[in-house]
Design an enzyme around this catalytic site. Structure first.
Site, short mmCIF file in Angstrom:
data_model
loop_
_atom_site.label_atom_id
_atom_site.label_comp_id
_atom_site.label_asym_id
_atom_site.label_seq_id
_atom_site.Cartn_x
_atom_site.Cartn_y
_atom_site.Cartn_z
N ARG A 22 -96.80 -3.53 -41.87
CA ARG A 22 -97.73 -3.95 -42.93
C ARG A 22 -99.09 -4.39 -42.33
O ARG A 22 -100.08 -3.69 -42.42
CB ARG A 22 -97.11 -5.07 -43.77
CG ARG A 22 -97.78 -5.28 -45.12
CD ARG A 22 -99.04 -6.10 -45.07
NE ARG A 22 -98.83 -7.45 -44.54
CZ ARG A 22 -99.81 -8.30 -44.27
NH1 ARG A 22 -101.07 -7.95 -44.48
NH2 ARG A 22 -99.56 -9.49 -43.77
N ASP A 23 -99.09 -5.51 -41.68
CA ASP A 23 -100.35 -6.06 -41.18
C ASP A 23 -100.95 -5.16 -40.10
O ASP A 23 -102.17 -5.01 -40.01
CB ASP A 23 -100.09 -7.47 -40.62
CG ASP A 23 -101.37 -8.19 -40.25
OD1 ASP A 23 -102.38 -7.99 -40.92
OD2 ASP A 23 -101.35 -8.94 -39.26
N HIS A 215 -98.85 -17.23 -37.09
CA HIS A 215 -99.27 -15.82 -36.96
C HIS A 215 -100.52 -15.84 -36.08
O HIS A 215 -101.62 -16.11 -36.53
CB HIS A 215 -99.58 -15.30 -38.37
CG HIS A 215 -100.04 -13.88 -38.46
ND1 HIS A 215 -99.29 -12.89 -39.09
CD2 HIS A 215 -101.16 -13.27 -38.04
CE1 HIS A 215 -99.95 -11.75 -39.04
NE2 HIS A 215 -101.09 -11.94 -38.41
N HIS A 217 -103.24 -14.25 -33.29
CA HIS A 217 -103.92 -13.03 -32.85
C HIS A 217 -104.36 -13.23 -31.40
O HIS A 217 -104.74 -14.33 -31.01
CB HIS A 217 -105.13 -12.75 -33.74
CG HIS A 217 -104.74 -12.17 -35.07
ND1 HIS A 217 -105.66 -11.72 -35.98
CD2 HIS A 217 -103.53 -11.96 -35.64
CE1 HIS A 217 -105.04 -11.25 -37.06
NE2 HIS A 217 -103.75 -11.39 -36.88
N CYS A 248 -108.65 -5.93 -34.67
CA CYS A 248 -109.24 -7.08 -35.36
C CYS A 248 -110.43 -6.59 -36.16
O CYS A 248 -111.44 -6.20 -35.59
CB CYS A 248 -109.68 -8.14 -34.36
SG CYS A 248 -110.47 -9.55 -35.16
N ASN A 257 -103.26 -8.66 -33.73
CA ASN A 257 -101.92 -9.26 -33.75
C ASN A 257 -101.33 -9.40 -32.35
O ASN A 257 -101.38 -8.48 -31.53
CB ASN A 257 -100.97 -8.39 -34.58
CG ASN A 257 -101.30 -8.44 -36.06
OD1 ASN A 257 -101.46 -9.51 -36.61
ND2 ASN A 257 -101.39 -7.27 -36.68
MG MG Z 1 -102.52 -10.28 -38.35
#
Ligand code: MG
Length: 321
Positions: A22-23, A215, A217, A248, A257
């Site tokens: 997803r992300d 979460h 990065h 990003c 991520n």
């Molecule tokens: Mg992310």
């Protein structure tokens, strides 16, 4: 998975929440076919990942890469013990999720109005209002629910973010019924003292540690340092993306991520239990990098794991044979 009698993860168990499909994919330009996504999801489950955020039920025009969410969730073979949450922004998305046989959702807000206004066209308060009926309905179904608080350490439009606001948004999400809040370092600016400070403030606000996820990065190389800081504060749930997909959007060309393979390597080396196989993650990482037409640029994707018995790197050829 070792669990205490209360059903909580044991202190030595880390939950890895996979966000690649997803992300990760939502920011990738090259269109990925439904069949490729299904295979990626299969490889992730094969690697032992047990929480895999699969797609998003936002308007198909908003994120074309994920516009096949209905077909994907209808076609995805469910595995016992694997949770496949999907992002649901509103009741329209909720109706689609119901039709597609979903049983776990995530909603997405932030700690700064500048960010939500640009990304979802609402202030933070308005977004919480929009989620209220979604989370209530998911609760009636008995679905698992997560709430993201993005820009928890900094906003690409308004700069510094007040940690008190971050905790206040998380507390509202918990009032609305989420099982877990996830603090997102959207632009990858967080450093360990901020992570410890935010965790302490959340605990002061009576948010249980086991209902907090982070979460991170790796935009500026601090993701694993932040994981270590969060673990020292008692946090045991971390998001990661196999293959480090996504980049990003606020720093073109930069990493986004935290890569699942980088996280798994660290946890293995420390000796923490998490149930995920590094070689299996590397297979999935190579698979999705190939599909995206990009080299696998994550640290452990490039170096492989390490076998202390032989001194040799491991897993470098997995997915290539
Ligand atoms: Mg992310």
């Amino acid at each position: 998975m070792s669990e205490t009698p209360a059903g909580r993860p044991a202190a030595d168990h880390v939950r890895i929440y996979e966000v690649g499909p997803r992300d990760g994919l939502q920011n990738e330009e090259r269109p990925i076919s439904l069949a490729t996504k299904l295979r990626y999801l299969e490889l992730l489950a094969d690697a032992g990942l047990r929480e895999i955020e699969a797609t998003s039920f936002v308007a198909p025009s908003a994120i074309p890469q994920l516009s096949d969410a209905d077909e994907l969730m209808a076609a995805l073979p469910r595995r016992a013990g694997v949770r496949y949450p999907v992002l649901v922004p509103n009741l329209r998305g909720m109706a689609r999720a119901e039709t597609a046989g979903v049983d776990a959702i995530a909603v997405f807000t932030a700690a700064s109005d500048a960010f939500t206004t640009r990304n979802i066209g609402m202030t933070v308060d308005e977004s919480l209002e929009a989620f209220t009926p979604v989370l209530a309905r998911a609760g009636e179904h008995g679905w698992w629910r997560r709430g993201y608080v993005s820009t928890a350490f900094g906003c690409p439009y308004s700069g510094e973010v007040d940690p008190a606001r971050v905790v206040a948004v998380a507390a509202r999400l918990l009032e609305l019924g989420v099982d877990e809040v996830c603090f997102g370092d959207t632009i990858g600016v967080a450093v360990p003292p901020q992570v410890r400070d935010l965790t302490a403030r959340a605990v002061d606000a009576r948010i249980p540690l086991e209902r907090i996820a982070f979460h991170f990065h790796d935009t500026r190389g601090t993701a694993l340092a932040n994981v270590a800081a969060a673990m020292s504060s008692g946090i045991r749930t971390f998001d990661a993306s196999t293959g480090g997909t996504g980049g990003c959007p606020y720093a073109p060309g930069a990493a986004g991520n935290l890569a699942t393979e980088d996280l798994v390597y660290l946890l293995d080396a420390i000796g923490l239990e998490h149930g995920v196989d590094l070689d299996g993650v590397l297979v999935a990482a190579r698979f999705i990098a190939d599909a995206l037409g990009k080299p696998l640029s994550t640290k452990v994707g490039q170096a492989g794991g390490w076998d202390p018995r032989t001194g040799q790197a491991t897993g470098r050829d997995r997915g290539r044979e």
